[in-house]
Design a protein around this motif. Structure first.
Motif, mmCIF file in Angstrom:
data_model
loop_
_atom_site.group_PDB
_atom_site.id
_atom_site.type_symbol
_atom_site.label_atom_id
_atom_site.label_comp_id
_atom_site.label_asym_id
_atom_site.label_seq_id
_atom_site.Cartn_x
_atom_site.Cartn_y
_atom_site.Cartn_z
ATOM 1 N N LEU A 130 0.766 -1.202 -0.132
ATOM 2 C CA LEU A 130 0.099 -0.018 0.059
ATOM 3 C C LEU A 130 0.724 1.262 -0.016
ATOM 4 O O LEU A 130 0.542 2.113 -0.866
ATOM 5 C CB LEU A 130 -1.095 -0.093 1.250
ATOM 6 N N PHE A 131 1.654 1.473 0.946
ATOM 7 C CA PHE A 131 2.566 2.485 0.996
ATOM 8 C C PHE A 131 3.839 2.102 1.863
ATOM 9 O O PHE A 131 3.938 1.036 2.385
ATOM 10 C CB PHE A 131 1.922 3.703 1.676
ATOM 11 N N GLY B 178 -2.786 6.228 -1.999
ATOM 12 C CA GLY B 178 -2.548 5.749 -0.508
ATOM 13 C C GLY B 178 -2.791 6.636 0.646
ATOM 14 O O GLY B 178 -2.442 6.343 1.656
ATOM 15 N N GLU C 271 -5.283 5.190 2.900
ATOM 16 C CA GLU C 271 -4.689 4.279 3.674
ATOM 17 C C GLU C 271 -3.636 4.470 4.771
ATOM 18 O O GLU C 271 -3.472 3.853 5.625
ATOM 19 C CB GLU C 271 -3.628 3.282 2.571
ATOM 20 N N GLY D 54 2.068 5.706 -2.902
ATOM 21 C CA GLY D 54 2.410 5.120 -1.877
ATOM 22 C C GLY D 54 3.476 5.900 -1.208
ATOM 23 O O GLY D 54 4.096 5.234 -0.284
ATOM 24 N N SER E 166 -4.771 1.286 -5.575
ATOM 25 C CA SER E 166 -3.344 1.772 -5.407
ATOM 26 C C SER E 166 -2.445 1.580 -6.738
ATOM 27 O O SER E 166 -1.684 2.610 -7.245
ATOM 28 C CB SER E 166 -2.864 1.673 -4.376
#
Lengths: 496, 350
Positions: free
Chosen positions: A270-271, A293, A296, A474, B345
């Motif tokens: 995700l990051f 991101g 998130e 991200g 993403s």
């Protein structure tokens, strides 16, 4: 241009409250008419009445000059009225193709259906609009932006004469908004009448030919878009002009530990490598494109998606945050993106919602809730946030969108958090409520709370943020400090 | 080290791809693997049990469950829950026999029709409460279940009928073939035909797609012009007819009629449908999955019999199987939810 649709004298009452009072609107073929109004002004009700989902108490609708009375859902589909609802109204469990073909099937009164036929209906629309959508994927597995496109495709799969678009761009990135406006141009050329609802002033002027303003369920102004300026538009829909200037809350003088520090935090796929800090009393904006991101990261700090690597410090102390409970205990408050499904319990009272995150503060001895303290705490929050209600015992669903958002904010402010994380605090909120919410944030910050605001609303970022941080794919991608923050520079960075 | 991880990651990806292709829309393949695994366990623990007779027994015990499950499947896909179907089934079966005895008439085909019509009549109660008065489906069917049982015992009869009318009894005794020592009753054929019919209806008719649409999002269904109450009425009438038919199948197969049977089996049937991929939140499920679900439950029960486990344990084991099955389903859905997030993403980075 001929009139495509006219609604005359539409009146609707919900349990004694007048939602609409003798509303007249008309749309011509080949034009975009913007229906503007604050939250709770009756726009959505009007759309639902025209599309047949709700029935008016009085008034009627004319299509091409012919009185069609008060149509049912199927009547209005047959008449060529299509609506792209704000919540998209899709079927998550069905494929993209089937979602797009559904209204065509209903209209055709089919008994037996074929997958291939649905696919070709969908493929035709998708191609006509020049979009990229995987037709066989289920809607629940595609991104929010794609869902929005599916909703648009579904409305256009039929021969549409009048198209209502209720905030169609909320979930779209700028690139997609661009292609949407091309679609709108094409539809105009085909003679479709379009009614457009949006809270984004720029968009209203970019898209529409004419503007009709609703306030408290009545039409207050109607005219060509050129007759309006952004300021006169907001003034006519609110009745006054709120300030949208850059107005920063005072930073605390004494040296305090930062409210939030994150160091090299990451979560698988995700990051990664995300570091920044939010000082006590500081409002920091975190922005990036949809899917970058940004949400998130916020959810990770709060413990919804616990981090895999890195460290989070709250008020100077390292906190391992592996769950929402630990996030709350660490002193973090989180106002989610989707206030309706994540932030409040709609059927429960305003009071119970306001105290839901701070139950320990309103409990007496032995862990029993103290009703006196509960009433005091919620009354205090109602006053402080300016929630418009005559009784905190009413359910949250009785409030308008902006006031619901205030309840979500209030719930977390009652916990007196060190850090308050807000995800899109004013999405779908009108200009008036937005100004009030931003004021509340400034006030909260001045009391020493650090605020992290995730948003892609540029004016809002400029209006309150001391600093703006950027996320891309991200990862952190630069920042703008204090005086560097301006609409142009934020856009320039996002567009890159 | 790094190369190794990358390779194993690649392999994992490939397995994922293959799995994605073959897992089936509602994870039917996982279910099939579970069934095969259970058979494997049986083959090791009690190899002598794996005979054609065993297969015949499984089919025999699964047939009524499947007939009942088909109706329930429609209700669950539409986002509802029904516990009244065993009551409808035994009412229809028992009342039909009582009527036949009372008038002294006999027949082979029309009693099934009569039972189905009774099922429709009883199902209309559910339809009324759910579609007209918008009651919660589970609550409505809890109510109708009690009413139907009450009427059955109070007005139709509460005695055990040990012999069926001759022609019906003959059906109960006629088989299409024998698997080992176990005869396969001719009633397997109409139930299989019904399964195909329901499957076709769910996939290929507007009515079937409307059921999925309502289960997916009721308000959205209303907004595209689907007449939700009308679809619901049809669902409960068809579910009633299927329950009535299933009740008759049960009575004929067991070759006696007792008003106290079937009630209590609802959990097995619900389990079969849910394990088969129909989530209680609605919008999901298939006949194929349901058939696997029925096979699994039937296999477990018959295996326990073969292993000589006391019948008191059966309920417990079925409960465990249900939990495992549902857990697999829930796990799979939550994994998909995660995939969605990543998808967003990666899309942005593309």
């Amino acid at each position: 241009m001929p009139l495509a649709l006219q609604a005359k004298g539409i009146t609707k009452t919900y349990g004694g409250v007048k939602a609409l009072t003798e509303v007249d609107i008309d749309v011509r073929a080949g034009e975009v008419m913007c229906l503007a109004g604050a939250n709770g002004s009756g726009k959505s009700t009007l759309i639902k009445i025209i599309s047949g989902v709700e029935t008016a108490d009085a008034g009627h609708i004319e299509m091409d000059g012919v009185d069609v009375g008060r149509p049912s859902v199927t009547d209005s589909i047959d008449l060529g009225i299509q609506v792209i609802y704000q919540d998209m109204s899709l079927f998550p469990n069905l494929t993209v193709a089937e979602n797009i073909a559904m209204s065509a099937r209903v209209k055709a009164r089919s008994k037996v259906v074929r997958v291939q036929a649905a696919r070709s209906i969908a493929a035709r629309v998708v191609e006509r609009l020049g979009l990229q959508l995987s037709l066989d994927e289920k809607v629940e597995n595609i991104s929010v932006a794609d869902r929005q496109l599916v909703a648009i495709c579904r409305a256009l799969a039929l021969d549409v004469k009048v198209l209502f678009m209720d905030e169609p761009t909320t979930a779209l990135t700028w690139r997609e908004i661009d292609s949407l406006s091309r679609v709108v141009e094409q539809l105009k050329a085909d003679g479709v009448a379009i009614v457009f609802v949006s809270h984004k002033t720029e968009e209203v002027f970019m898209m529409s030919d004419r503007i009709t303003v609703l306030r408290n369920g009545a039409v207050v102004k109607s005219g060509a878009a050129a007759e309006f300026t952004p300021d006169t538009l907001i003034e006519s829909l609110l009745g006054y002009l709120p300030s949208e200037e850059r107005q920063l809350s005072a930073l605390p003088v004494e040296d305090k530990a930062p409210a939030l520090e994150v160091h090299e935090i990451g979560r698988n796929d995700l990051f990664e490598g995300v570091s920044f800090e939010v000082g006590a009393g500081e409002i920091v904006g975190l922005t990036g494109l949809l899917g970058s991101g940004r949400s998130e990261i916020a959810e990770s700090i709060f413990g919804i998606l616990p981090i895999d690597t890195g460290e989070i410090r709250v008020a100077g102390q390292a906190k391992p945050i592996g769950s929402v409970q630990e996030g709350i205990e660490a002193g973090i408050g989180y106002v989610p993106e989707d206030r309706l499904t994540q932030g409040v319990i709609l059927e429960q009272s305003i009071e119970s919602n306001l105290i839901a995150a701070s139950l320990d503060k309103v409990s007496g001895r032995g862990g029993f809730l103290d009703s006196g303290q509960m009433a005091r705490a919620s009354q205090h929050a109602v006053e402080k946030l300016g929630i418009k209600t005559d009784n905190p015992a009413n359910p949250v669903s009785s409030l308008s969108g902006g006031n619901q958002q205030r309840v979500v904010l209030g719930k977390w402010m009652e916990t007196e958090p060190s850090v308050l994380i807000l995800n899109g605090p004013t999405v779908g909120v009108d200009a008036g409520s937005k100004a009030v919410i931003l004021d509340i944030l400034r006030l909260t910050a001045e009391q020493g709370t650090g605020i992290l605001m995730i948003s892609d609303d540029v004016p809002e970022l400029v209006s309150v943020c001391h600093r703006v941080l950027f996320v891309r794919r991200g990862r952190m991608d630069g920042a703008l400090e204090m005086d560097e923050v301006s609409p142009e520079r934020i856009r320039e960075r996002l567009d890159r | 080290m790094k190369a190794y991880t990358r390779r194993s990651r690649g392999a994992r990806l490939r397995v994922h791809e293959i799995w994605d292709r073959y897992k089936g829309e509602n994870h039917e393949t996982a279910l099939l693997l579970l069934i095969l695994a259970l058979l494997g366990v049986m083959a090791i623990v009690e190899p002598s049990a794996l005979t054609m007779t065993f297969v015949g027994d499984i089919i025999r015990s699964g047939i009524v469950t499947l007939a009942l499950a088909l109706g329930l499947l429609l209700v669950i896909i539409s986002g509802g829950m029904d516990v009244s179907f065993p009551a409808i089934a035994i009412f229809s079966g028992y009342a039909t026999i009582t009527v036949m005895n009372f008038f002294g008439v006999d027949g082979a085909l029309w009693p099934f029709l009569l039972a189905s019509i009774m099922g429709i009549a009883l199902g209309s109660l559910n339809a009324l409460f759910v579609a007209r008065y918008r009651m919660e489906t589970l609550i409505a069917s809890l109510g109708t279940q009690v009413i139907i049982r009450g009427v059955l015992l109070a007005f139709i009869g509460s005695v055990y009928i040990s012999t069926l009318p001759a022609q019906l009894d003959a059906i109960g005794a006629s088989s299409i073939m024998r698997l080992g020592n176990s005869p396969v009753n001719i009633l397997v054929l109409p139930v299989i035909a019904l399964a195909f019919l329901v499957s076709w209806m769910l996939r290929k008719t507007m009515f079937g797609r409307s059921i999925y649409a309502i289960g997916g999002d009721r308000e959205s269904a209303r907004r595209v012009g689907i007449r939700v109450p009308s679809v619901q009425v049809r669902i409960y009438l068809i579910a009633g007819a299927l329950a009535g038919f299933a009740g008759m199948v049960h009575v004929v197969l067991s070759r006696h009629a007792s008003p106290f049977e079937l009630v209590g089996t609802e959990l097995n049937v619900i389990a079969a449908v849910v394990i088969g991929g129909a989530l209680d939140s609605g919008g999901r499920g298939s006949v194929k999955g349901t058939v696997y679900g029925v096979l699994l439950i039937s296999l477990v029960q018959n295996s326990l019999v073969r292993l000589g486990v006391s019948s008191y344990w059966h309920v417990l084991v079925v409960g465990v199987v249900v939990l495992v099955g549902v857990a697999i389903q829930a796990q799979a859905s939550s994994r998909e939810a995660k995939t969605t997030r990543i998808l967003e993403s990666t899309e942005a980075s593309a």
